[in-house]
Write an enzyme that holds these catalytic residues in place. Structure first.
Site, mmCIF file in Angstrom:
data_model
loop_
_atom_site.group_PDB
_atom_site.id
_atom_site.type_symbol
_atom_site.label_atom_id
_atom_site.label_comp_id
_atom_site.label_asym_id
_atom_site.label_seq_id
_atom_site.Cartn_x
_atom_site.Cartn_y
_atom_site.Cartn_z
ATOM 1 N N GLU A 294 5.931 6.788 -0.815
ATOM 2 C CA GLU A 294 6.953 6.060 -1.574
ATOM 3 C C GLU A 294 6.778 6.217 -3.093
ATOM 4 O O GLU A 294 7.737 6.458 -3.808
ATOM 5 C CB GLU A 294 6.990 4.582 -1.173
ATOM 6 N N HIS B 91 12.231 12.691 0.711
ATOM 7 C CA HIS B 91 11.219 12.328 1.704
ATOM 8 C C HIS B 91 11.030 13.426 2.752
ATOM 9 O O HIS B 91 10.008 13.451 3.431
ATOM 10 C CB HIS B 91 11.622 11.048 2.438
ATOM 11 N N GLU C 270 15.931 9.644 -0.303
ATOM 12 C CA GLU C 270 15.732 9.835 1.143
ATOM 13 C C GLU C 270 15.651 11.325 1.474
ATOM 14 O O GLU C 270 14.866 11.742 2.320
ATOM 15 C CB GLU C 270 16.845 9.157 1.949
ATOM 16 N N ALA D 258 18.074 2.377 2.468
ATOM 17 C CA ALA D 258 18.288 3.550 3.307
ATOM 18 C C ALA D 258 16.959 3.995 3.906
ATOM 19 O O ALA D 258 15.897 3.555 3.482
ATOM 20 C CB ALA D 258 18.879 4.693 2.484
ATOM 21 N N MET D 259 17.059 4.906 4.898
ATOM 22 C CA MET D 259 15.867 5.321 5.646
ATOM 23 C C MET D 259 15.902 6.817 5.936
ATOM 24 O O MET D 259 16.917 7.363 6.359
ATOM 25 C CB MET D 259 15.822 4.500 6.952
ATOM 26 N N GLU D 260 14.749 7.449 5.728
ATOM 27 C CA GLU D 260 14.641 8.910 5.723
ATOM 28 C C GLU D 260 14.388 9.563 7.078
ATOM 29 O O GLU D 260 13.807 10.658 7.136
ATOM 30 C CB GLU D 260 13.505 9.307 4.764
ATOM 31 N N ASN D 261 14.806 8.964 8.184
ATOM 32 C CA ASN D 261 14.597 9.571 9.511
ATOM 33 C C ASN D 261 14.874 11.074 9.482
ATOM 34 O O ASN D 261 15.856 11.523 8.914
ATOM 35 C CB ASN D 261 15.537 8.930 10.523
ATOM 36 N N GLU E 126 10.907 2.408 10.805
ATOM 37 C CA GLU E 126 9.845 2.146 9.842
ATOM 38 C C GLU E 126 9.818 0.643 9.555
ATOM 39 O O GLU E 126 10.876 0.060 9.374
ATOM 40 C CB GLU E 126 10.095 2.904 8.529
HETATM 41 N N1 BES Z 1 11.307 4.399 3.764
HETATM 42 C C1 BES Z 1 12.115 3.542 2.994
HETATM 43 C C2 BES Z 1 12.930 2.583 3.801
HETATM 44 C C3 BES Z 1 12.155 1.458 4.429
HETATM 45 C C4 BES Z 1 11.569 0.512 3.664
HETATM 46 C C5 BES Z 1 12.045 1.316 5.769
HETATM 47 C C6 BES Z 1 10.887 -0.547 4.250
HETATM 48 C C7 BES Z 1 11.363 0.282 6.340
HETATM 49 C C8 BES Z 1 10.775 -0.674 5.592
HETATM 50 C C9 BES Z 1 13.083 4.338 2.121
HETATM 51 O O1 BES Z 1 12.675 5.628 1.823
HETATM 52 C C10 BES Z 1 13.170 3.626 0.814
HETATM 53 O O2 BES Z 1 12.217 3.612 0.109
HETATM 54 N N2 BES Z 1 14.323 3.022 0.522
HETATM 55 C C11 BES Z 1 14.536 2.230 -0.645
HETATM 56 C C12 BES Z 1 15.434 2.906 -1.638
HETATM 57 C C13 BES Z 1 14.742 3.880 -2.526
HETATM 58 C C14 BES Z 1 15.734 4.540 -3.458
HETATM 59 C C15 BES Z 1 13.620 3.307 -3.319
HETATM 60 C C16 BES Z 1 15.232 0.978 -0.182
HETATM 61 O O3 BES Z 1 15.677 0.945 0.965
HETATM 62 O O4 BES Z 1 15.310 0.036 -0.948
HETATM 63 ZN ZN ZN Z 2 11.274 5.815 0.290
#
Ligand code: BES
Ligand code: ZN
Length: 854
Positions: A317, A298, A295, A259-262, A126
């Protein structure tokens, strides 16, 4: 303006993809310098795009080895952004397109696509990283089933979905759920797992694993407990069940985000999943819990239902943040969680909304989508959902969500789809409400009041300030929760929701026996700035009597801000009424300690700068720092006789437990130690440091000592103890910068970048130093501009390696228009220097250009 940049992408240009993807098979042959990726794309014409279409595949930095259609080799030459195959060279109907490419994960310092971290392979796709792995229609509305084969001489080989077969040096994975490429993941390494299992509400057995580097097994229990709590909560509150046989989490040291929700294979920054009493603070534990939940959530809000295009990012998000906030609120203290969320919203989102980077929750153009993973999309996106829920009520919210899941499962949806389910179940016209998604800027809610002959009149006015590209705005629908309190503290009008949608409107309350005190915007029912002149007596009254816990805190907060503002601009003295009210709150045993700890925290210097700027002043960072310091000292003096007793009352005996109640006590104790340090030269804090039995206490005490300039011995001790621990050393780096005396901060930063532990390639370490620098308001804004120069120097260096993180960190400059001309010029010069730098990325380039508004 960025809108004129030829690379700009517009929401209004959306078109479905030319083809449907029925299935994809990927085969990875791993090698650090020359990984081979074979892809077989089963494609068919898309009926939504009539006529025979060319195929366009995204691809960046890929060495094409071969290409074939239906088994026949095809001679194609990729360009800088992908590969085109003319319709004439394609069969009519369905076909299989095969490619083989070579990539070098060991050279990938951008940490996007397939890269290496400590000898381990991992991916981050992502938003648009999959195109760095293979040629593919890398857009979220192209969803398909993935079958993956991994060949590599490593003990653990993971991908999405369920494992189907494995041998000595290979493994095969099959994901039955169609997904966009951004949810693809692969991990390969010498990992150990922390296993557990979960039985879903329909009786499905799910294997759970947290995969870590050997040695980190002891820091997984909390993440695992959080995962199980999140799985249960999503079943109980949203009726959502997990849908695969296995759920894997992997901890990675080098990661751009949290983190990432793969799908089925979440990848985490190790700091967002690993936690143990002696290495993580209470705040870290709470953060791990909420990120794991986020995550996981998601899986439904993002994966099963994804976004049609990246303009719809808030669809997944904003909603998922809303859900993780609800989860933490249910597991911990709801009022404390709300206050924390509002603090974060004001610190990050209001700041963004009030400056040159302001954009709508759903933007309508961008150059680099990575630059739009912002506080506005996330936190304001979550607030918008909270407002929607207040407007339609809990029952309709639940019905709308059920309809959303039923109707859009397996689809790539839009904000229009989302609002339609709410309109349908509630029968409301949400046209005006939708402005929250399309208009940038924080509305100002002006409140005026009148009292005469038993009649209380409340007049609301809204102002929607101009933002880049949006000079004028129509009024929004603002849900304003209010209550009226009588002189004896009783609620004469209990909480009601005013649906305020005009530029100005008056609400009349008749037949009141005495002048009420209004509690306005209870629970922070809308993300707006309230302007209301309230006497000190009324604020103190609300602080003592408001039945709404949020507004009770807010009354103290506003009082503190007004006082600080007068101390800064009129050299006012700390107000006795304020000090007495804070003391009453801090020692009120009927209130939970976490809440009292929050009440003791003074507004941040950045917050004060924003407040002063909004009131027409030019904020002076040194004066703000001095006033805040003076008020902190005055609070300490006010409470002096009682501090030691409160400090010892907040000791938590026994083994460490990260639960909210114990954490709240530790937070209050540290708040008190911070006050005591102003009086005793830090002796109580030093004692607390050496007696500490967990990271919350030792790190908290260290920060207090550094704040008062008495930290050097303890700092050295801390380094000695934790020098081999990357996550704890990040704290060590950050706290020195955050707590440095303003005039010393630049030197501290320079020294730390020379430290043997500094590593520009590790985003956590870079953020520890430079994120903390932007957080040291007075230090960053020192009059000589040293902070600005340092940040620009290092962003330029980092940009050549990791554009995404460089761009995110550049927001240190986003508030330049608030300050005096000299500082403005220095910050603009720093941004100009970035814009002129050699090899500037699209990411950082877009940010600098937007901040300079060109
Ligand atoms: N999908 C995002 C991670 C992401 C963000 C991937 C930008 C690529 C580009 C993930 O679900 C996310 O939102 N992560 C947040 C933490 C969350 C608790 C708000 C992060 O990584 O800060
Ligand atoms: Zn997210």
């Amino acid at each position: 303006m960025t809108a004129a940049d030829p690379r700009t992408i517009y929401l209004s240009d959306y078109q479905p993809y030319s083809h449907l993807l029925e299935q994809v098979e990927l085969c990875f042959h791993l090698d650090p310098a020359a990984t081979r990726v074979k892809a077989r794309l089963h494609m068919a014409p898309n009926p939504l795009r009539p006529g025979k279409q060319d195929v366009r595949l995204d691809g960046e930095g890929l060495k094409l080895i071969s290409c074939a259609v239906n088994g026949e080799a095809l001679n194609v030459v990729p360009d800088a952004t992908g590969l085109s195959i003319a319709a004439a060279r394609l069969p009519s109907g369905a076909f299989v397109l095969e490619t083989e490419v070579e990539i070098a994960p060991e050279d990938n310092t951008a940490l996007e696509g397939l890269y290496m971290s400590n000898g381990m392979y991992c991916t981050q796709c992502e938003a648009e990283g999959f195109r760095k792995i293979t040629f593919y229609p890398d857009r979220p509305d192209v969803m398909t089933r993935f079958k993956v084969r991994i060949e590599g001489d490593l003990p653990v080989l993971l991908s999405n979905g369920n494992p189907v077969a494995q041998g000595a040096d290979w493994a095969e994975w099959d994901d039955p759920w169609p997904k966009p490429a951004y949810l693809f993941a692969l991990v390969a390494g010498d990992l150990v797992n922390f296993p557990d299992h979960f039985t879903t509400m329909s009786g499905r057995e799910v294997a759970l694993n947290i995969w870590v580097r050997p040695g980190d097994e002891g820091r997984c229990a909390w993440g695992m407990a959080s995962l199980k709590a999140a799985m249960l909560w999503d079943e109980q509150v949203y009726g959502r069940e997990y849908d695969l046989d296995i759920f894997n989490i992997v901890a990675v040291d080098d990661f751009n985000m949290g983190a990432m929700e793969n799908k089925g294979l979440n990848i985490f920054n190790s700091k967002a999943v690993l936690a143990s009493a002696d290495t993580a603070t209470d705040d870290d534990f709470a953060r791990v819990e909420s990120i794991i939940a986020h995550e996981y959530f998601h899986n439904w809000t993002g994966n099963r239902i994804t976004c049609r295009d990246w303009f719809q990012l808030c669809l997944k998000e904003g909603l998922t943040v809303y859900r993780d906030q609800q989860f933490s609120s249910d597991l911990r203290s709801a009022p404390v969680k709300r206050i924390q969320d509002v603090l974060a919203l004001r610190a990050r989102q209001f700041r963004e909304d009030g400056g040159p980077l302001a954009h709508p929750v759903r933007p309508d153009h961008y150059i680099e989508i990575n630059n739009f993973y912002t506080a506005t999309v996330y936190e304001k996106g979550a607030e918008v959902i909270g407002m929607l829920r207040r407007l339609v009520g809990d029952a309709d919210y639940a019905r709308a969500l059920d309809l959303y899941f039923a109707r859009h499962d397996g689809q790539a949806a839009t904000i229009e789809d989302w609002l339609a389910v709410f309109a349908e179940v509630s029968g409301r016209d949400l046209t005006q409400f939708k402005l929250w998604y399309t208009q940038a800027g924080t509305p100002v809610l002006k409140v005026s009041e009148d009292w005469a002959d038993g009649r209380y009149t409340l007049t609301l006015e809204q102002e929607n300030p101009p933002t880049p590209g949006q000079p004028e705005k129509a009024p929004k629908l603002i849900p304003v929760a209010i209550g009226l309190i009588g002189p004896n503290g009783d609620e004469v009008v209990p909480t009601q929701l005013l649906e305020f949608g005009e530029a100005k409107h008056s609400y009349v309350y008749d037949g009141l026996g005495a002048r009420p005190v209004a509690s306005i915007l209870r629970g922070f029912s809308a993300p707006v700035i309230v302007e209301r002149s309230v006497s000190i007596e009324d604020r103190a009254f609300l602080l003592a009597h408001d039945s709404d816990a949020f507004n009770r805190w807010e009354a103290g907060r506003t009082l503190g801000k007004e006082l600080l503002a007068r101390m800064i601009t009129e050299a006012a003295e700390p107000l006795p009424e304020f000090l007495a009210a804070m003391e009453a709150l801090a020692f009120d045993d009927t209130l939970e300690p976490a809440y009292r700890a929050l009440a003791l925290r003074l507004p941040s210097e950045d917050d004060m700068a924003a407040t002063l700027f909004a009131a027409g002043h030019v904020p002076d960072p040194a004066a703000i720092h001095a006033a805040r310091d003076a008020l902190h000292l005055a609070m300490a003096q006010q409470m002096r006789p009682r501090l030691a007793a409160l400090e010892s009352a907040m000791h938590v005996p026994g083994a460490y437990s990260p639960d909210a109640a114990s954490a709240g006590k530790r937070a209050l104790r540290l708040g008190v130690l911070g006050l005591l340090a102003r009086l005793d030269g830090g002796s109580a804090a030093r004692e607390a440091y050496y007696d500490a039995s967990n990271m919350t206490e030792s790190f908290g005490a260290l920060a207090i000592l550094l704040e008062i300039g008495e930290g050097s011995t303890v700092l050295a001790d801390f380094e000695e103890k934790f020098q081999d621990d990357r996550l704890v050393m990040d704290k060590w780096f950050a706290v020195q910068v955050a707590c440095a005396k303003p005039e010393a901060m630049a030197d501290v930063v320079r020294d730390l970048t020379q430290h043997r532990g500094f590593d520009i390639k590790n985003p956590n370490r870079f953020r520890a130093v430079f994120g903390a620098m932007a957080a040291n308001h007075a230090g960053f804004h020192e009059a000589d501009g040293a902070g600005y120069d340092l940040l620009a120097d290092w962003l330029i260096k980092l940009d050549l390696l990791n554009p995404q993180t460089a761009a995110r960190m550049s927001t240190g400059f986003e508030s330049w228009p608030r300050y005096d001309i000299d500082r403005q010029e220095m910050m603009r010069a720093a941004l100009e220097r970035i814009l002129a730098s050699k090899g500037l990325s699209r990411d950082l380039g877009e940010m600098a250009a937007r901040m300079l508004a060109r």
